[in-house]
Design a protein around this motif. Structure first.
Motif, PDB file in Angstrom:
ATOM      1  N   ARG A   1       0.841  -1.198   0.000  1.00 12.15           N
ATOM      2  CA  ARG A   1       0.000   0.000   0.000  1.00 12.15           C
ATOM      3  C   ARG A   1       0.877   1.248   0.000  1.00 12.15           C
ATOM      4  NH1 ARG A   1      -5.481   0.486   3.655  1.00 12.15           N
ATOM      5  NH2 ARG A   1      -6.364   2.314   2.606  1.00 12.15           N
ATOM      6  N   SER A   2       0.544   2.189  -0.875  1.00 12.82           N
ATOM      7  CA  SER A   2       1.293   3.434  -0.958  1.00 12.82           C
ATOM      8  C   SER A   2       0.340   4.565  -1.311  1.00 12.82           C
ATOM      9  CB  SER A   2       2.404   3.343  -2.010  1.00 12.82           C
ATOM     10  OG  SER A   2       1.850   3.256  -3.314  1.00 12.82           O
ATOM     11  N   PHE A   3       0.808   5.791  -1.110  1.00 10.11           N
ATOM     12  CA  PHE A   3      -0.021   6.955  -1.418  1.00 10.11           C
ATOM     13  C   PHE A   3      -0.399   6.975  -2.895  1.00 10.11           C
ATOM     14  CE2 PHE A   3      -0.209  11.383  -2.926  1.00 10.11           C
ATOM     15  CZ  PHE A   3      -1.322  11.805  -2.213  1.00 10.11           C
ATOM     16  N   GLU A   4       0.549   6.643  -3.762  1.00  9.45           N
ATOM     17  CA  GLU A   4       0.299   6.680  -5.200  1.00  9.45           C
ATOM     18  C   GLU A   4      -0.747   5.655  -5.634  1.00  9.45           C
ATOM     19  OE1 GLU A   4       4.206   8.494  -4.390  1.00  9.45           O
ATOM     20  OE2 GLU A   4       3.215   6.645  -3.763  1.00  9.45           O
ATOM     21  N   ARG A   5      -0.888   4.561  -4.871  1.00 10.53           N
ATOM     22  CA  ARG A   5      -1.835   3.505  -5.227  1.00 10.53           C
ATOM     23  C   ARG A   5      -3.165   3.623  -4.482  1.00 10.53           C
ATOM     24  NH1 ARG A   5       2.446  -1.516  -4.532  1.00 10.53           N
ATOM     25  NH2 ARG A   5       3.452  -1.357  -6.589  1.00 10.53           N
ATOM     26  N   GLU A   6      -3.251   4.555  -3.584  1.00 10.94           N
ATOM     27  CA  GLU A   6      -4.365   4.585  -2.634  1.00 10.94           C
ATOM     28  C   GLU A   6      -5.734   4.554  -3.299  1.00 10.94           C
ATOM     29  OE1 GLU A   6      -6.135   4.474   1.082  1.00 10.94           O
ATOM     30  OE2 GLU A   6      -4.050   4.194   0.509  1.00 10.94           O
TER      31      GLU A   6
END
Length: 256
Positions: free
Chosen positions: A92-97
């Motif tokens: 999970r990452s900000f770019e994939r949120e």
């Protein structure tokens, strides 16, 4: 592990490929995500797969799902295109949120910076920017590195993360940003070929990554309700915020 393998056979035998209403669960078929042993399947896909399969069996919904083993990059493409799909494990990452539904938290893993050259040291961001760094292309690790060093040509992305180990061993990169399981698998493969290994050491922890079972954003309400009844559903309080773009987040970690 035997339970998971048996369930995969059940799923494969009773779910026809033409059954488009079935929810497909994509997972990765290559080491180190999955490693075949005499006792079944190991690795992240094997361990998490066992938990996912057990939950489905406990709910009595085996006929509603199909397990699909594919390479990592294809899994990412397929889960984005197929509304009736899930995928694990994904960091999970900000770019994939907002690209996926974050269904079930599986585990947290550390992403570390490895080197073989004893002269490689990182005490500040300027140190990090002067080294050639190998990383898996499209991964959360690559995204995190670019946060610190910008769109630097010294961040060298490879589709096959294990290839970075060979580059590290031969001096074509100075640092490898990866997870411990990739280092272990790379060592195992090179030792099996009788190839000499230079000692690999941890220079620094980059960040801790949260691994999830995710779903397609356009999943139907019916399918979403079925998935939720089995696994629950990630809630908004768990969303990832973009960290501040400064040295503190990186340098406050303990130097290893």
């Amino acid at each position: 592990m035997l339970l998971f393998c048996a369930l995969l056979l059940v799923l494969s035998g009773f779910i026809p490929l033409s059954a488009l209403a079935k929810i497909q669960i994509y997972t990765v078929d290559t080491p180190p995500y999955v490693i075949k042993t005499g006792e079944g399947l190991e690795g992240l896909s094997g361990e998490f797969g066992k938990a996912v399969a057990t939950s489905i069996k406990k709910a009595g919904k085996q006929q509603e799902f199909e397990v699909v083993w594919v390479p990592y990059k294809r899994a990412l493409l397929d889960v984005e295109k197929n509304p009736q799909s899930l995928f694990f494990p994904l960091g999970r990452s900000f770019e994939r949120e907002y690209k996926y539904h974050w269904v079930l938290h599986l585990d947290d893993v550390d992403c570390l910076l490895y080197a073989v050259d004893p002269k490689v040291q990182i005490d500040n961001l300027e140190d990090l920017r002067k080294y050639r760094i190998g990383v898996q292309g499209g991964s959360a690790r690559e995204q995190e590195l670019h946060r610190y060093v910008g769109k630097s040509s010294k961040v060298e992305a490879m589709s096959d993360d294990l290839s970075n180990f060979r580059k590290l061993q031969t001096g074509r990169i100075d640092i490898w940003a990866t997870r411990p399981m990739f280092v272990d698998e790379a060592k195992r493969q090179m030792q099996a070929k009788g190839m000499p290994l230079r000692e690999v050491r941890v220079v620094k922890k980059l960040f801790t990554q949260s691994l999830w079972l995710v779903g397609n954003r356009d999943m139907s309400d019916q399918s979403r309700n079925l998935v939720q009844s089995i696994f629950g559903w990630g809630n908004k309080k768990n969303t990832v915020k973009s960290p501040a773009l400064n040295a503190g987040n990186f340098l406050n970690g303990a130097l290893l």
